[in-house]
Design a protein around this motif. Structure first.
Motif, PDB file in Angstrom:
ATOM      1  N   ASN A 130       1.294  -1.219   0.198  1.00 27.32           N
ATOM      2  CA  ASN A 130       0.284  -0.278  -0.200  1.00 27.32           C
ATOM      3  C   ASN A 130       1.051   1.350   0.073  1.00 27.32           C
ATOM      4  OD1 ASN A 130      -2.955  -0.759   0.467  1.00 27.32           O
ATOM      5  ND2 ASN A 130      -2.257  -1.773   1.888  1.00 27.32           N
ATOM      6  N   ASN A 131       2.252   1.202   0.232  1.00 21.43           N
ATOM      7  CA  ASN A 131       3.153   2.261  -0.005  1.00 21.43           C
ATOM      8  C   ASN A 131       3.678   2.271  -1.102  1.00 21.43           C
ATOM      9  OD1 ASN A 131       2.820   2.536   2.833  1.00 21.43           O
ATOM     10  ND2 ASN A 131       4.729   1.640   3.829  1.00 21.43           N
ATOM     11  N   LEU A 132       3.374   1.748  -2.448  1.00 23.29           N
ATOM     12  CA  LEU A 132       3.980   2.293  -3.664  1.00 23.29           C
ATOM     13  C   LEU A 132       2.135   2.751  -4.254  1.00 23.29           C
ATOM     14  CD1 LEU A 132       5.883  -1.024  -4.380  1.00 23.29           C
ATOM     15  CD2 LEU A 132       6.588   1.007  -3.526  1.00 23.29           C
ATOM     16  N   LEU A 133       2.493   3.553  -4.558  1.00 20.23           N
ATOM     17  CA  LEU A 133       1.534   3.969  -6.009  1.00 20.23           C
ATOM     18  C   LEU A 133       1.659   4.154  -6.605  1.00 20.23           C
ATOM     19  CD1 LEU A 133       0.564   7.464  -3.871  1.00 20.23           C
ATOM     20  CD2 LEU A 133       0.047   5.252  -3.414  1.00 20.23           C
ATOM     21  N   VAL A 134       0.607   4.106  -8.457  1.00 26.43           N
ATOM     22  CA  VAL A 134       0.777   3.792  -9.366  1.00 26.43           C
ATOM     23  C   VAL A 134       0.187   4.778 -10.212  1.00 26.43           C
ATOM     24  CG1 VAL A 134       0.747   2.190 -11.739  1.00 26.43           C
ATOM     25  CG2 VAL A 134       1.503   1.078  -9.095  1.00 26.43           C
ATOM     26  N   THR A 135       0.775   5.369 -10.976  1.00 28.50           N
ATOM     27  CA  THR A 135      -0.510   6.280 -11.694  1.00 28.50           C
ATOM     28  C   THR A 135      -0.788   5.661 -13.235  1.00 28.50           C
ATOM     29  OG1 THR A 135       1.907   7.026 -12.561  1.00 28.50           O
ATOM     30  CG2 THR A 135       0.497   8.389 -10.686  1.00 28.50           C
ATOM     31  N   PRO A 136      -1.238   6.171 -13.980  1.00 32.92           N
ATOM     32  CA  PRO A 136      -1.925   6.442 -15.132  1.00 32.92           C
ATOM     33  C   PRO A 136      -0.733   5.195 -16.187  1.00 32.92           C
ATOM     34  CG  PRO A 136      -3.792   7.172 -14.378  1.00 32.92           C
ATOM     35  CD  PRO A 136      -2.461   7.405 -12.983  1.00 32.92           C
ATOM     36  N   ASP A 137       0.323   6.433 -16.598  1.00 33.98           N
ATOM     37  CA  ASP A 137       0.802   6.230 -17.461  1.00 33.98           C
ATOM     38  C   ASP A 137       2.094   4.518 -16.244  1.00 33.98           C
ATOM     39  OD1 ASP A 137       2.407   7.892 -15.413  1.00 33.98           O
ATOM     40  OD2 ASP A 137       2.860   8.842 -15.993  1.00 33.98           O
ATOM     41  N   TRP A 138       2.194   4.516 -15.508  1.00 30.91           N
ATOM     42  CA  TRP A 138       2.832   3.270 -15.228  1.00 30.91           C
ATOM     43  C   TRP A 138       3.858   3.329 -14.639  1.00 30.91           C
ATOM     44  CZ3 TRP A 138      -0.008  -0.628 -14.313  1.00 30.91           C
ATOM     45  CH2 TRP A 138      -1.544  -1.197 -14.832  1.00 30.91           C
ATOM     46  N   LYS A 139       4.108   4.521 -13.548  1.00 31.45           N
ATOM     47  CA  LYS A 139       5.170   5.425 -12.625  1.00 31.45           C
ATOM     48  C   LYS A 139       5.183   4.987 -11.205  1.00 31.45           C
ATOM     49  CE  LYS A 139       8.571   7.864 -11.252  1.00 31.45           C
ATOM     50  NZ  LYS A 139       9.375   7.697 -11.122  1.00 31.45           N
ATOM     51  N   ILE A 140       5.660   4.089 -11.051  1.00 33.67           N
ATOM     52  CA  ILE A 140       5.541   3.952  -9.180  1.00 33.67           C
ATOM     53  C   ILE A 140       6.176   4.984  -8.546  1.00 33.67           C
ATOM     54  CG2 ILE A 140       5.816   2.372  -7.496  1.00 33.67           C
ATOM     55  CD1 ILE A 140       6.569   0.413 -10.174  1.00 33.67           C
ATOM     56  N   TYR A 141       5.338   5.203  -7.536  1.00 29.61           N
ATOM     57  CA  TYR A 141       6.000   6.421  -6.011  1.00 29.61           C
ATOM     58  C   TYR A 141       5.962   5.185  -4.427  1.00 29.61           C
ATOM     59  CZ  TYR A 141       5.058  10.606  -9.238  1.00 29.61           C
ATOM     60  OH  TYR A 141       5.412  10.560 -10.823  1.00 29.61           O
ATOM     61  N   LYS A 142       6.739   6.010  -4.293  1.00 30.29           N
ATOM     62  CA  LYS A 142       7.473   5.321  -3.114  1.00 30.29           C
ATOM     63  C   LYS A 142       6.449   6.575  -1.779  1.00 30.29           C
ATOM     64  CE  LYS A 142       9.185   3.459   0.882  1.00 30.29           C
ATOM     65  NZ  LYS A 142       7.782   4.054   1.962  1.00 30.29           N
ATOM     66  N   ILE A 143       5.872   6.115  -1.355  1.00 26.65           N
ATOM     67  CA  ILE A 143       5.275   6.988  -0.059  1.00 26.65           C
ATOM     68  C   ILE A 143       5.287   6.616   0.978  1.00 26.65           C
ATOM     69  CG2 ILE A 143       3.641   7.983  -1.572  1.00 26.65           C
ATOM     70  CD1 ILE A 143       1.105   6.193  -0.106  1.00 26.65           C
ATOM     71  N   ASP A 144       5.143   6.427   2.298  1.00 22.17           N
ATOM     72  CA  ASP A 144       5.183   6.143   4.023  1.00 22.17           C
ATOM     73  C   ASP A 144       6.142   5.785   4.444  1.00 22.17           C
ATOM     74  OD1 ASP A 144       3.942   5.750   6.176  1.00 22.17           O
ATOM     75  OD2 ASP A 144       2.542   5.280   5.482  1.00 22.17           O
ATOM     76  N   SER A 145       7.347   6.709   4.836  1.00 23.33           N
ATOM     77  CA  SER A 145       8.493   6.117   5.112  1.00 23.33           C
ATOM     78  C   SER A 145       8.713   6.266   6.364  1.00 23.33           C
ATOM     79  CB  SER A 145       9.680   6.923   3.916  1.00 23.33           C
ATOM     80  OG  SER A 145       9.737   7.041   2.716  1.00 23.33           O
ATOM     81  N   SER A 146       7.921   7.132   7.030  1.00 24.92           N
ATOM     82  CA  SER A 146       7.761   7.105   8.684  1.00 24.92           C
ATOM     83  C   SER A 146       8.321   5.627   9.534  1.00 24.92           C
ATOM     84  CB  SER A 146       6.933   7.164   9.157  1.00 24.92           C
ATOM     85  OG  SER A 146       5.590   6.466   9.139  1.00 24.92           O
ATOM     86  N   ARG A 147       8.682   5.012   9.079  1.00 23.12           N
ATOM     87  CA  ARG A 147       9.201   3.409   9.679  1.00 23.12           C
ATOM     88  C   ARG A 147      10.924   2.901   9.099  1.00 23.12           C
ATOM     89  NH1 ARG A 147       4.208  -0.156  12.120  1.00 23.12           N
ATOM     90  NH2 ARG A 147       3.073   1.142  13.418  1.00 23.12           N
ATOM     91  N   ALA A 148      11.558   4.180   8.773  1.00 24.39           N
ATOM     92  CA  ALA A 148      12.668   3.536   7.584  1.00 24.39           C
ATOM     93  C   ALA A 148      13.662   4.479   8.721  1.00 24.39           C
ATOM     94  CB  ALA A 148      12.446   4.037   6.021  1.00 24.39           C
TER      95      ALA A 148
END
Length: 287
Positions: free
Chosen positions: A195-213
């Motif tokens: 759930n901490n990976l987001l995918v946009t319609p052009d298939w780009k991946i974003y990493k979110i939610d790093s508060s436990r890193a």
């Protein structure tokens, strides 16, 4: 909790050729759901940071998500445009943290400051996978304010709900290898949460939610999953300046955390060299 899928295992199936038309249709459906100008990050770099720091707050409301850190969705406006952001104020420490699944973590931390550290590191490496994030006070609370990724679905939604498949498996796998590298570099203890990976319609991946890193571990969490590497990312890692790292991440991380990050950086570079020596550049490196 879900395990971050192995690129080849998750994406390449025996029916890949037969599903090509389905993949194309999935892409068209996603694109139809969100116009091209309405997905991804509406701002980047210093422009995004300035907007996040100074734009007027129009509204703050609880974010409907599975996140245990209770983030808020914030609507912002600078007078000419209105954009969304995620506000996170979590800042916790426990000497011994016991999780529902039976796992135990010593010196557990969960902090909004790590969201900013992840963005700063992403910027230094030129990855572009972590949304811009700044420190900001909203009302009486201080936290991280991260730019909203528009028109995106979580990786869990992609797999379990939409059952959508990227049309270019090779390009997808290369993104996933870089995501895996970054997750291990920052020692994200929430590594398996897709759930901490987001995918946009052009298939780009974003990493979110790093508060436990940014754990203090001096080893890579899953060395076996780092099978291929981007030449550009390895070059950026190799060129990383320790003094600049201390300067950029010092406000958000302890000296011990930065030192552990530096050690993991070296381990990633050593692993890449070893993989190339054993298998050859063609099998390990990609542009």
């Amino acid at each position: 909790m879900f395990t971050l899928p192995d690129p080849d295992e998750a994406m390449v199936t025996r029916r890949a050729v037969a599903l090509a038309a389905v993949w194309a249709a999935s892409t068209l459906l996603m694109a139809a759901a969100a116009p091209a100008q309405d997905w991804g990050l509406p701002l980047r770099g210093e422009e995004a940071e300035e907007f996040l720091r100074t734009a007027a707050v129009l509204s703050v409301r609880p974010l409907k998500s599975k996140a245990v850190t209770r983030p808020m969705k914030v609507e912002l406006s600078d007078g000419t445009r209105s954009l969304s952001a995620v506000f996170k104020t979590v800042d916790e420490y426990e000497p011994v943290k016991r999780f529902d699944n039976g796992e135990v973590e010593l010196q557990f931390t969960d902090s909004f400051e790590y969201e900013i550290a992840a963005y700063e590191l992403d910027t230094m490496l030129g990855l572009g996978i972590v949304p811009p994030a700044v420190r900001r006070r909203i009302n009486r609370d201080v936290g991280s304010l991260s730019l909203w990724v528009e028109g995106a679905m979580t990786e869990w939604e992609r797999i379990e709900v939409k059952k959508a498949h990227p049309p270019d498996i090779e390009a997808w796998n290369e993104q996933m290898y870089t995501i895996r590298l970054f997750l291990q570099l920052i020692a994200d203890s929430d590594y398996t949460n897709i759930n901490n990976l987001l995918v946009t319609p052009d298939w780009k991946i974003y990493k979110i939610d790093s508060s436990r890193a940014f754990r203090n571990t001096l080893e890579l969490r899953r060395e076996g999953s780092l099978e291929r590497f981007s030449r550009r990312v390895l070059a950026s890692l190799g060129a990383l300046d320790r003094k600049e790292l201390d300067h950029r991440l010092g406000p958000w991380l302890t000296k011990k955390q930065i030192e552990a990050l530096w050690v993991r950086r070296g381990l990633v570079l050593e692993l890449a060299d070893r993989r190339v020596a054993e298998q050859g550049e063609a099998a390990v490196l990609f542009d």
